[in-house]
Design a protein around this motif. Structure first.
Motif, PDB file in Angstrom:
ATOM      1  N   UNK A 253       7.691  72.463  50.642  1.00  0.00           N
ATOM      2  CA  UNK A 253       8.505  73.592  51.118  1.00  0.00           C
ATOM      3  C   UNK A 253       7.669  74.471  52.040  1.00  0.00           C
ATOM      4  N   UNK A 254       6.409  74.718  51.627  1.00  0.00           N
ATOM      5  CA  UNK A 254       5.536  75.562  52.437  1.00  0.00           C
ATOM      6  C   UNK A 254       5.320  74.975  53.827  1.00  0.00           C
ATOM      7  N   UNK A 255       5.220  73.635  53.912  1.00  0.00           N
ATOM      8  CA  UNK A 255       4.909  73.018  55.197  1.00  0.00           C
ATOM      9  C   UNK A 255       6.149  72.806  56.051  1.00  0.00           C
ATOM     10  N   UNK A 256       7.258  72.386  55.431  1.00  0.00           N
ATOM     11  CA  UNK A 256       8.404  71.958  56.235  1.00  0.00           C
ATOM     12  C   UNK A 256       9.522  72.972  56.323  1.00  0.00           C
ATOM     13  N   UNK A 257       9.724  73.796  55.290  1.00  0.00           N
ATOM     14  CA  UNK A 257      10.888  74.676  55.308  1.00  0.00           C
ATOM     15  C   UNK A 257      10.504  76.064  55.814  1.00  0.00           C
ATOM     16  N   UNK A 258       9.641  76.726  55.095  1.00  0.00           N
ATOM     17  CA  UNK A 258       9.288  78.089  55.485  1.00  0.00           C
ATOM     18  C   UNK A 258       8.015  78.491  54.763  1.00  0.00           C
ATOM     19  N   UNK A 259       6.946  78.725  55.510  1.00  0.00           N
ATOM     20  CA  UNK A 259       5.700  79.128  54.841  1.00  0.00           C
ATOM     21  C   UNK A 259       5.855  80.473  54.137  1.00  0.00           C
ATOM     22  N   UNK A 260       6.600  81.407  54.766  1.00  0.00           N
ATOM     23  CA  UNK A 260       6.698  82.754  54.194  1.00  0.00           C
ATOM     24  C   UNK A 260       7.478  82.740  52.888  1.00  0.00           C
ATOM     25  N   UNK A 261       8.542  81.922  52.829  1.00  0.00           N
ATOM     26  CA  UNK A 261       9.402  81.938  51.647  1.00  0.00           C
ATOM     27  C   UNK A 261       9.080  80.815  50.675  1.00  0.00           C
TER      28      UNK A 261
END
Lengths: 290, 321
Positions: A253-261
């Motif tokens: 999730x951190x790499x592909x979707x959103x690092x902030x969220x």
């Protein structure tokens, strides 16, 4: 790229799983969510560091002694703090472990200060294993193997030894277990000893990957709870897999979707899974009689 | 038998008179306090009131309905930010924005309650913890509205042309806490409180009695989010600078600890627990190196010696005298 992320996630997940298993062993047998588990492991790890650094033992000598220390620590804490609370509201015991968490953290701070130490590991400088074309750090492999070994050993212990069967009986129905001659206060002590032992192993394997300081386990504790809930707290293998899944999900999730969220989305996934399966993925819904 | 009930009734009347007198005494002392205390003491006392308000709401949820929540810091934060933004940016009068923010947060609380209908104990704790993380993250990332990591600096609120300084805010908090106690008393004594107590004992029994457990859980979450949000709105103007980091999981755990230390399912316990959690660390600040050590030890000792909380002790002493 994706393979690297998954391997990294598995490595992180293993660290969660180690702490998670220690928590769940205590939780399943005594109903108490031990918020001090992380700090107990931290103190054990500092004790191991002291053995290595000041006493001068080798790694292979220091680790068994430290793990034994972890077990004794668990039993002492159970005798002093938890035993008087058997039969009180569970939340009171949980808040007591929270206080213990603060105490252990301050004590470690008083003894060892708040600087960071580098904890040695015999696997730190080994070349990474190549699985296919993906480099896998030896430390991760050791963590995964240690986690699996603990799951297998604990499952065997709880299923096939007299003490283990007594522990399970006490957790299912304390009154009947007591009538069959199982001492509730002793099973609680054994559970806390086991928790301390497993937590100690976790701390010693975690410390070389992070830096050793008094906040070593703070972040891991919450993640371990979350992974455990995801997998289902009533099954050791569920906790193990849940924590691994949590680690991988966080990385992806951190790499592909959103690092902030990243963290927030991971928790949304956990909530979504829990809405569908309220007892975790591998959990069994307890049948209750009225 | 009628003699026994008569005696019981007079006894109950006596204790309620005693409790009333004690309450009046406490209120009088609280009213007089600002004339004795310095600015710092007043700040600590106001903070106690703010946290007591959260504890009152959380106690309805955890103490009565038996639902653990680890997202009350986020409700507290949503209330703080909503009040601050309404007052500062939209120019809504302070008291009105307190109310609107609290109603909004109550709706958020009702949404959070949806998974709570199926989850229990630690599973619920982790799910609510997740909601807390998500809400905190939304506050952090919605920079246009909340200024994100920069935080919000606030000027003193104005009520009817009167600028609310430390003293004014203290009396406002005192008034709100008094209202909060009255509200919690009514909720816990009424139909809702009785329903929540049965749900805590056994949801199956509640269902058999025709009590819709799901609806009451949503109500409990909404009410306790309302309390937390009002407290948040007061807190924002007490510290006059709010930052997303203020509203982390650690604070949620602190709120839960207040309720348990004070006494689950008691109104007095919420107040005593909040006072313990705010005032004791302030008193220990002088001890070098080890304020955490002493506070942690006290936490353990209180729980081991008084598993029913500090309020249980107060009540036992009251009964003996």
């Amino acid at each position: 790229m994706i393979a690297n992320l998954i391997v990294g996630g598995l490595a992180a997940g293993c660290l969660y799983a180690m702490v998670g298993i220690a928590i769940v062993v205590v939780l399943n047998i005594t109903d108490i969510a031990n918020f001090a588990q992380g700090e107990m492991a931290m103190v054990t790890t500092f004790f191991a560091y002291w053995l290595l650094d000041s006493v001068g033992l080798t790694w292979w000598q220091a680790v068994p002694v430290a793990i034994l220390f972890g077990m004794v620590q668990g039993i002492v804490i159970q005798q002093v703090v938890i035993r008087p609370l058997i039969g009180s509201p569970v939340l009171s015991a949980i808040i007591a472990t929270l206080g213990l968490n603060i105490v252990l953290n301050s004590v470690a701070g008083l003894i060892w200060g708040h600087q960071t130490y580098t904890f040695p590991s015999p696997f730190a400088f080994s070349a990474p294993l190549m699985i296919g074309s993906v480099p896998v750090p030896v430390a991760s492999v050791v963590s995964i193997l240690a986690g699996l070994a603990i799951v297998v050993a604990m499952t065997w212990f709880l299923r096939f030894t007299w003490i283990g069967i007594g522990l399970r009986a006490a957790s299912q129905n304390p009154t009947v277990a007591r009538m069959m001659g199982v001492s509730i206060s002793r099973t609680s002590a054994i559970a806390w000893g086991l928790g301390g032992l497993i937590g100690g192993i976790a701390g010693i394997l975690v410390a070389p990957l992070l830096f050793l300081d008094t906040n070593l386990m703070g972040a891991l504790l919450i993640k371990a709870f979350a992974g455990g809930v995801l997998g289902g707290l009533h099954s050791l293998i569920g906790v193990f897999l849940g924590c691994l899944a949590l680690g991988v999900a966080e990385n992806l999730v951190g790499a592909y979707v959103s690092p902030a969220f990243g963290e927030a989305i991971t928790f949304i996934i956990i909530i979504a899974v829990l809405i569908v399966r309220p007892e975790g993925v591998f959990g069994r819904v307890k049948v209750r009689k009225v | 038998m009628s003699a026994a009930t008569d005696m019981e009734r007079t006894q109950r009347q006596a204790t309620s008179v005693g409790a009333g007198a004690l309450l009046g005494l406490c209120l009088a002392a609280a009213c007089a306090a600002p004339f004795v205390l310095n600015g710092y003491g007043l700040y600590v006392l106001t903070l106690t009131g703010v946290f007591a308000l959260v504890a009152l709401g959380l106690n309805l949820l955890t103490g009565y309905a038996g639902q653990i929540s680890l997202c009350h810091a986020a409700f507290f934060g949503v209330g703080a930010y909503a009040t601050a933004i309404l007052t500062q940016s939209a120019g809504v009068p302070y008291l009105l924005s307190l109310l609107v923010a609290a109603l909004f947060t109550a709706c958020v609380g009702a949404v959070v309650a949806v998974p709570a209908m199926r989850l229990k104990s630690l599973y619920l704790a982790i799910a609510t913890l997740g909601f807390g993380v998500v809400l905190q993250k939304i506050i952090f990332e919605w920079r246009g509205l909340t200024n994100g990591g920069g935080g919000l600096a606030l000027s003193p609120p104005v009520i009817a042309g009167y600028e609310l300084r430390a003293m004014g805010l203290y009396y406002l908090t005192l008034a709100v806490v008094t209202l909060g106690i009255w509200g919690a008393w009514n909720v816990s004594r009424g139909r809702t409180g009785r329903a929540l107590l049965i749900i805590k004992e056994s949801e199956i029994a509640a269902g058999a009695l025709g009590i819709p457990a799901a609806r009451y859980k949503v109500i409990a979450f909404a009410i306790s989010a309302f309390y937390a949000a009002v407290a948040g709105g007061l807190f924002a103007y007490l510290v006059r600078y709010i930052h997303p980091e203020n509203f982390s999981v650690g604070l949620s755990i602190a709120f839960l600890s207040m309720v348990v230390i004070g006494g689950l399912g008691t109104i007095g316990g919420s107040i005593v627990g909040a006072a313990f959690y705010v005032i004791v660390p302030e008193l220990l600040r002088g001890i070098k190196d080890a304020p955490g050590l002493v506070f942690g030890l006290l936490l353990v000792v209180v729980m081991v010696l008084m598993p029913q909380g500090l309020w249980g002790l107060v009540r036992r002493l009251g009964r003996r005298s």
